[in-house]
Design an enzyme around this catalytic site. Structure first.
Site, short mmCIF file in Angstrom:
data_model
loop_
_atom_site.label_atom_id
_atom_site.label_comp_id
_atom_site.label_asym_id
_atom_site.label_seq_id
_atom_site.Cartn_x
_atom_site.Cartn_y
_atom_site.Cartn_z
N PRO A 38 0.83 -1.21 0.00
CA PRO A 38 0.00 0.00 0.00
C PRO A 38 0.86 1.26 0.00
CG PRO A 38 0.02 -1.02 2.19
CD PRO A 38 0.75 -1.96 1.26
N ASP A 39 0.34 2.35 -0.57
CA ASP A 39 1.05 3.62 -0.40
C ASP A 39 0.61 4.22 0.94
OD1 ASP A 39 -1.41 4.78 -0.85
OD2 ASP A 39 -0.87 5.78 -2.72
N PHE A 40 0.95 5.46 1.20
CA PHE A 40 0.64 6.04 2.51
C PHE A 40 -0.66 6.83 2.50
CE2 PHE A 40 5.13 5.26 2.33
CZ PHE A 40 5.38 4.65 3.55
N ARG A 41 -0.83 7.68 1.49
CA ARG A 41 -1.88 8.71 1.57
C ARG A 41 -3.07 8.52 0.66
NH1 ARG A 41 2.99 10.69 2.46
NH2 ARG A 41 3.32 11.62 4.52
N GLN A 111 11.93 7.35 -2.21
CA GLN A 111 11.48 7.46 -0.82
C GLN A 111 11.10 6.09 -0.30
OE1 GLN A 111 8.72 11.24 -0.50
NE2 GLN A 111 8.66 10.46 -2.58
N ASN A 112 11.15 5.09 -1.17
CA ASN A 112 10.63 3.79 -0.79
C ASN A 112 11.64 2.97 0.02
OD1 ASN A 112 8.46 4.64 -2.18
ND2 ASN A 112 8.77 3.34 -3.97
N ILE A 113 11.11 2.16 0.89
CA ILE A 113 11.94 1.35 1.77
C ILE A 113 11.81 -0.12 1.42
CG2 ILE A 113 11.93 2.99 3.69
CD1 ILE A 113 9.60 1.45 4.91
N ASP A 114 11.21 -0.38 0.25
CA ASP A 114 10.94 -1.79 -0.10
C ASP A 114 12.07 -2.44 -0.88
OD1 ASP A 114 10.62 -0.74 -2.73
OD2 ASP A 114 8.46 -0.52 -2.46
N HIS A 131 14.81 7.84 2.29
CA HIS A 131 14.21 7.52 3.59
C HIS A 131 14.75 6.22 4.16
CE1 HIS A 131 10.60 10.37 2.55
NE2 HIS A 131 11.71 11.01 2.83
N CYS A 163 18.97 -3.42 22.01
CA CYS A 163 20.41 -3.38 21.77
C CYS A 163 21.10 -4.58 22.44
CB CYS A 163 20.98 -2.09 22.34
SG CYS A 163 22.72 -1.85 21.95
N CYS A 168 23.44 -0.80 27.40
CA CYS A 168 22.68 0.22 26.64
C CYS A 168 21.19 -0.14 26.64
CB CYS A 168 23.22 0.30 25.21
SG CYS A 168 22.23 1.33 24.11
N SER A 206 3.25 11.65 -3.70
CA SER A 206 2.39 12.81 -3.46
C SER A 206 3.26 14.06 -3.25
CB SER A 206 1.52 12.58 -2.23
OG SER A 206 2.33 12.42 -1.08
N ASN A 229 1.75 9.92 -12.47
CA ASN A 229 1.11 9.78 -11.16
C ASN A 229 -0.40 9.87 -11.34
OD1 ASN A 229 2.10 9.54 -8.35
ND2 ASN A 229 0.84 11.35 -7.99
N GLU A 231 -2.38 11.56 -9.65
CA GLU A 231 -2.85 12.94 -9.42
C GLU A 231 -1.69 13.89 -9.66
OE1 GLU A 231 -3.83 13.32 -5.26
OE2 GLU A 231 -2.00 12.32 -4.62
P1 OAD Z 1 2.08 8.82 -0.78
O1 OAD Z 1 1.15 7.75 -0.33
O2 OAD Z 1 2.07 10.09 -0.02
O3 OAD Z 1 1.77 9.18 -2.30
C1 OAD Z 1 1.63 8.21 -3.29
C2 OAD Z 1 1.23 8.89 -4.59
O4 OAD Z 1 1.20 7.92 -5.63
C3 OAD Z 1 -0.16 9.53 -4.55
O5 OAD Z 1 -0.11 10.76 -5.25
C4 OAD Z 1 -1.04 8.50 -5.27
O6 OAD Z 1 -2.12 9.11 -5.96
C5 OAD Z 1 -0.07 7.94 -6.27
N1 OAD Z 1 -0.31 6.55 -6.68
C6 OAD Z 1 -0.63 5.48 -5.91
N2 OAD Z 1 -0.66 4.34 -6.62
C7 OAD Z 1 -0.34 4.71 -7.90
C8 OAD Z 1 -0.18 3.99 -9.12
N3 OAD Z 1 -0.34 2.66 -9.20
N4 OAD Z 1 0.15 4.69 -10.23
C9 OAD Z 1 0.32 6.04 -10.17
N5 OAD Z 1 0.19 6.76 -9.06
C10 OAD Z 1 -0.12 6.11 -7.93
O7 OAD Z 1 3.54 8.16 -0.84
P2 OAD Z 1 4.95 8.91 -0.88
O8 OAD Z 1 4.87 10.15 -1.69
O9 OAD Z 1 5.97 7.91 -1.23
O10 OAD Z 1 7.98 8.52 4.74
O11 OAD Z 1 5.11 9.30 0.66
C11 OAD Z 1 6.25 9.99 1.07
C12 OAD Z 1 6.68 9.59 2.45
O12 OAD Z 1 5.60 9.71 3.37
C13 OAD Z 1 7.09 8.13 2.58
O13 OAD Z 1 8.41 7.88 2.18
C14 OAD Z 1 6.91 7.87 4.05
C15 OAD Z 1 5.61 8.57 4.27
O14 OAD Z 1 5.38 9.02 5.55
C16 OAD Z 1 8.36 8.11 5.96
O15 OAD Z 1 7.81 7.20 6.51
C17 OAD Z 1 9.48 8.90 6.53
#
Ligand code: OAD
Length: 272
Positions: A38-41, A111-114, A131, A163, A168, A206, A229, A231
């Site tokens: 899953p993405d985040f937002r 930014q991905n950790i995967d 990240h 640790c 520690c 995003s 993207n 959006e």
């Molecule tokens: P976000 O979840 O904030 O944004 C993902 C973006 O990708 C959104 O604009 C979605 O609309 C778009 N999206 C999702 N699936 C898609 C697809 N299949 N094709 C095209 N667009 C798609 O994720 P990040 O921007 O990576 O940091 O978030 C940034 C940081 O916020 C992460 O690295 C993480 C998080 O908190 C930490 O944990 C420090």
């Protein structure tokens, strides 16, 4: 204006002409959603919309270092789901590898950790993991490294590792960057690199977390910037040479590859 038009065709022409030799790619969670992460937002499907079970004060607390110090369990509950190893790179990851194989990739900022870019074949020295990643783990107090095998065990059993230096006894966490922590040195050392790019490609982010979100602004005027993207994000679209493909990353990179005459090569690379 560098491109004849703000279109994919004009951009493909620019690439085929050999004017894009130093491509900087910037990625976020959206390039891995089709791999099943899953993405985040994103509303409904994003990680932050699905954390009610963790009883957090706010969703981002799960990646907040001060919150983690007080309450590390929620992160370890989630870590099992996010831990690399069970996901396959998408065709978008392979597209980045294709750029590398063609000698066109200056740098990938992710930014991905995967670790899926690495798994797709992009070499370490081309990647800035802004990240961090799950590749290493250490104590948050004394910074002593912690063995990977033990971390794997901890994550699979959902216990919180501590640790190994008993004097520690600090909390251990994967070296992913939490809110409240510094980004890796490598990020700051390479932060202005986009200024050298003759093409920037932003995908699946995003652009809401700084300082990563400001990277595309370092691109020179006149260097095209492509956004793939779902959006529109950041200031992409504000310059005459910005090209927007507002759709899924996988279909967007396929269209771009096709326009460049690379589609078969890309599909073959992804199938390897
Ligand atoms: P976000 O979840 O904030 O944004 C993902 C973006 O990708 C959104 O604009 C979605 O609309 C778009 N999206 C999702 N699936 C898609 C697809 N299949 N094709 C095209 N667009 C798609 O994720 P990040 O921007 O990576 O940091 O978030 C940034 C940081 O916020 C992460 O690295 C993480 C998080 O908190 C930490 O944990 C420090």
């Amino acid at each position: 204006q560098t491109l004849k038009a703000r279109s994919l065709e004009a951009l493909a022409e620019y690439i085929k002409d050999g004017r894009a030799q130093q491509i900087v790619v910037m990625t976020g969670a959206g390039i891995s959603t089709s791999a099943g992460i899953p993405d985040f937002r994103s509303p409904k499907t994003g990680l932050y919309a699905n954390l009610a079970r963790l009883n957090l004060p706010h969703a981002e607390a799960v990646f907040d270092i001060s919150y983690f110090r007080e309450n590390p369990e929620p992160f370890y509950t989630l870590a099992q789901e996010l831990y690399p190893g069970k996901f396959r790179p998408t065709i978008t990851h392979s597209f980045i590898n294709l750029l590398y194989k063609k000698g066109l990739l200056l740098k990938l900022f992710t930014q991905n950790i995967d670790c899926l870019e690495r798994e797709a074949g992009v070499p370490d020295d081309k990647i800035i993991e802004a990240h961090g990643s799950f590749a290493k783990q250490s104590c948050i107090d004394c910074k002593k490294p912690y063995p990977e095998e033990r971390m794997r065990d901890a994550i699979s059993k959902k216990w919180v590792p501590r640790c190994l230096d008993l004097s520690c006894n600090g909390l251990v966490k994967p070296e992913i960057v939490f809110f409240g922590e510094q980004l890796p040195e490598a990020f700051f050392e390479n932060r202005t690199l986009p200024a050298q790019a003759d093409l920037a490609i932003v995908m699946g982010s995003s652009l809401s977390v700084h300082p990563f979100a400001s990277l595309p602004q370092f691109c020179e005027e006149g260097a095209p910037r492509l956004l793939i993207n779902r959006e529109q994000v950041g200031d992409l679209g504000s310059r005459p040479d910005d090209v927007l493909l507002l759709e899924d990353c996988d279909s967007g990179v396929r269209k771009l590859a096709e326009a460049c005459g690379w589609l078969e090569e890309l599909e073959a690379l992804w199938a390897e």
